[in-house]
Every structure is written in structure tokens, then in C-alpha cells.
Design a protein around this motif. Structure first.
Motif, PDB file in Angstrom:
ATOM      1  N   SER A  44     -17.934 -31.835  13.691  1.00  0.00           N
ATOM      2  CA  SER A  44     -16.527 -31.434  13.792  1.00  0.00           C
ATOM      3  C   SER A  44     -16.370 -29.921  13.889  1.00  0.00           C
ATOM      4  O   SER A  44     -15.352 -29.434  14.362  1.00  0.00           O
ATOM      5  N   MET A  45     -17.394 -29.172  13.483  1.00  0.00           N
ATOM      6  CA  MET A  45     -17.370 -27.714  13.599  1.00  0.00           C
ATOM      7  C   MET A  45     -17.666 -27.268  15.023  1.00  0.00           C
ATOM      8  O   MET A  45     -17.573 -26.088  15.343  1.00  0.00           O
TER       9      MET A  45
ATOM     10  N   THR B 231     -19.432 -33.324   9.445  1.00  0.00           N
ATOM     11  CA  THR B 231     -18.899 -31.972   9.274  1.00  0.00           C
ATOM     12  C   THR B 231     -19.469 -31.032  10.334  1.00  0.00           C
ATOM     13  O   THR B 231     -18.729 -30.271  10.967  1.00  0.00           O
ATOM     14  N   LEU B 232     -20.781 -31.085  10.530  1.00  0.00           N
ATOM     15  CA  LEU B 232     -21.403 -30.218  11.546  1.00  0.00           C
ATOM     16  C   LEU B 232     -20.877 -30.523  12.939  1.00  0.00           C
ATOM     17  O   LEU B 232     -20.626 -29.612  13.732  1.00  0.00           O
TER      18      LEU B 232
ATOM     19  N   LYS C 248     -20.610 -27.540  16.658  1.00  0.00           N
ATOM     20  CA  LYS C 248     -21.975 -27.048  16.885  1.00  0.00           C
ATOM     21  C   LYS C 248     -22.520 -27.673  18.163  1.00  0.00           C
ATOM     22  O   LYS C 248     -22.356 -28.861  18.394  1.00  0.00           O
TER      23      LYS C 248
END
Length: 94
Positions: A35-36, A32-33, A38
């Protein structure tokens, strides 16, 4: 049962679930991180999930720096986006 690191001072656990479930949650959080978008982040994960975290980071364009495993079987991982230039820091010689 292990505690899953959400951020440095926040951990959760799932008492009725097995280790494979907890490992899946850890890897899901990393995905998730990434794909964001970051550019850099750190997380503590179980040593069991290290290889999967390494492969995931590589496939999604991250460089991985890991600390030595702790006695409890956890390791701190720092992910850095490979497209970002290195940040240099000036230090005084003394």
C-alpha cells in the motif's frame, strides 16, 4: 512460535500468541509495504502464509518470485510492481 522477519537482520516474535497470529502479522506487513507503493521488496515469510501472500500480491498488482522453502518452513518472497518495466542487466560473455 516463529520469528517474523521485519527486515533482513531484524526479527520479532510474540511468545504468547499462536501461529495464526504470527501469520496475520506477516501478511499485514506485506499489505502495508504494497500500500506504500513500493516497486520492489523482499521478505521472508512462513510457508503457511505463502498462498495468502500470493493472492494479496496479485490483487494489488505485484508479480511474485519465490525461493525454495527452507527446512524451517520459511520462504523468501520478492514482490515486483507489474507496472514497472523490467530492469535489464548487461553481462559479459566469456
Amino acid at each position: 512460535m516463529w520469528k517474523i522477519n521485519i527486515q533482513d537482520d531484524l526479527r520479532i516474535s510474540f511468545p504468547a500468541r499462536d501461529a495464526a497470529f504470527s501469520e496475520g502479522v506477516e501478511i499485514g506487513m506485506l499489505a502495508t509495504l504494497m500500500s506504500m507503493g513500493k516497486t520492489e521488496f523482499s521478505r521472508v515469510v512462513s510457508a503457511r502464509g505463502l498462498e495468502q501472500a500470493r493472492r494479496l500480491g496479485e490483487k494489488l498488482g505485484y508479480h511474485l518470485v519465490e525461493s525454495e522453502p527452507t527446512e524451517q518452513g520459511f520462504v523468501r518472497l520478492t514482490f515486483r510492481d507489474r507496472t514497472q518495466r523490467a530492469r535489464l542487466k548487461l553481462v559479459a560473455a566469456g
